[in-house]
Design an enzyme around this catalytic site. Structure first.
Site: not given
Length: 408
Positions: A273, A175, A152, A297, A201
């Site tokens: 994603k 991100y 992450s 998500h 994402t």
């Protein structure tokens, strides 16, 4: 809480829970302190969890409510959170019989990398809230199981700590912040430390309304990856600091043309994603992404968006095999993995179950969760007449739409 739930905890977790909740525990437990002592000392003889859902029950006891709610909760009414799991239950398996399944093999290839099963560790934030070793423990467990972990962007261990913890194939989730140079710097660090792909994402221009976090005034720790770059210390008077932080850093202007920018700053393949529609799958092909992850998500963004398993086939049909389609959302059983593969997914991502295993039993708990799902998948394959992952086909399923068509 009763002894039947309490018995699953190991000695350290029991001691930790009782030390935090001595009065509440003793008031609610239907047994005396002598029986409590027996429970505390009977760990070696206790039954282990036999499926991943039982790990979630352990974590309700082991974690502070704020952290449990952070991991387990979804957006608003949590309709999509429930549907992510329930939608799998409405899909039936059509097994084949009299096939030699004396040898079955769950191994597969994902983005060119051989793995022991079509299972990946989804990018989930802040593992140290679940266990002191955090993402390093998760990385080691995934390496031992030979499955790919996606680290992450909001990990509590640094990119370098995870990379040096073990030798394995890993992807990095990204991100794009308003300060784009921060995101670019993270990409460069991931590439320099041997990560093999970037997972962008794309469903978070703003943070979804996670009401449990607001009520709890969820406080996230400072993230070591961002030391010297950005601070997560914000005012939480009106809710969680996650929400306040996200509103300050997330880039709501991110759009399809920015995929070109991301591809220009890295030699790594870029997957996106958060795709839920045929239209966005076709746009993804147009901009040249290396893969798509069908995901809502974890139902933490837009409530009443569809369960991911319900839209997987739509995306797969749109892509027509030109790029791999991965799946994320609601997987709790090996039968769920089988169903996603039959609908065209190359592999599935596991999020919450990994966190629950980590919180309950650390690295060993993550290993247990992965192995449970692998074993359940292998058994489902054998009982369905499939010797390899490639043998799993659309004809092995009956969906609600299939059954409706049969009645027409």
């Amino acid at each position: 809480m009763d002894c039947s739930a309490f018995r699953f905890l190991d000695h350290q977790q029991k001691a930790h829970f009782v030390s935090r909740n001595p009065i509440t525990f003793l008031d609610s437990a239907p047994f005396c302190s002598t029986e409590l002592g027996h429970c505390l000392q009977a760990n070696k003889m206790e039954a282990e969890p036999v499926n991943v859902s039982e790990f979630q029950e352990l974590v309700k006891l082991a974690l502070p409510k704020m952290y449990y709610d952070f991991y387990a909760g979804g957006a608003e009414d949590q309709h999509t959170l429930e549907e992510n799991v329930k939608a799998f239950q409405r899909i039936l398996i059509r097994p084949r019989v009299l096939i030699d399944v004396s040898r079955t093999d769950t191994s597969t290839t994902i983005m060119g990398y051989k793995t022991s099963a079509p299972i990946m560790i989804a990018p989930t934030a802040m593992h140290k809230l679940a266990h002191p070793e955090g993402e390093v423990a998760t990385a080691r467990a995934s390496a031992t199981a030979n499955v790919i972990m996606v680290l992450s962007f909001s990990s509590t261990c640094t990119i370098e700590e995870v990379a040096s913890s073990c030798n394995a194939v890993r992807f990095f989730q990204l991100y794009v912040y308003k300060r784009r140079e921060i995101s670019a710097f993270m990409v460069q660090r991931a590439e320099r430390n041997g990560f093999k792909a970037i997972i962008l994402t794309v469903d978070t221009p703003r943070l979804g309304r996670r009401e449990a976090d607001i009520k709890n005034k969820m406080v996230a720790p400072q993230l070591k990856n961002f030391e010297g770059l950005i601070s997560t210390e914000v005012n939480t008077d009106k809710g969680s600091n996650l929400e306040a932080f996200a509103s300050g850093v997330l880039n709501a202007s991110l759009c399809w043309k920015d995929i070109g920018w991301l591809k220009s700053i890295t030699s790594l393949p870029v997957l996106i994603k958060g795709v839920l529609t045929r239209e966005d799958a076709l746009r993804a092909l147009e901009v040249g992404v290396a893969g798509i992850i069908v995901s809502n998500h974890g139902a933490r963004q837009l409530d009443y968006s569809p369960a991911t398993i319900n839209v997987l086939e739509e995306v797969v049909v749109a892509v027509q095999g030109k790029i791999p389609v991965l799946f994320d959302g609601g997987v709790r059983r090996g039968t769920d993995i089988f169903k996603a593969l039959a609908l065209g997914a190359h592999a599935v991502m596991i999020g919450r179950p990994v966190i629950y295993g980590l919180a309950a039993k650390g690295e060993h708990g993550v290993s247990q969760v992965i192995n449970m799902l692998k074993d359940e998948l292998e058994l489902t394959m054998a009982l369905s007449g499939c010797c390899t992952v490639k043998d799993i086909s659309r004809s092995h399923l009956s969906t609600e739409i299939d059954r409706l068509h049969c009645r027409l």
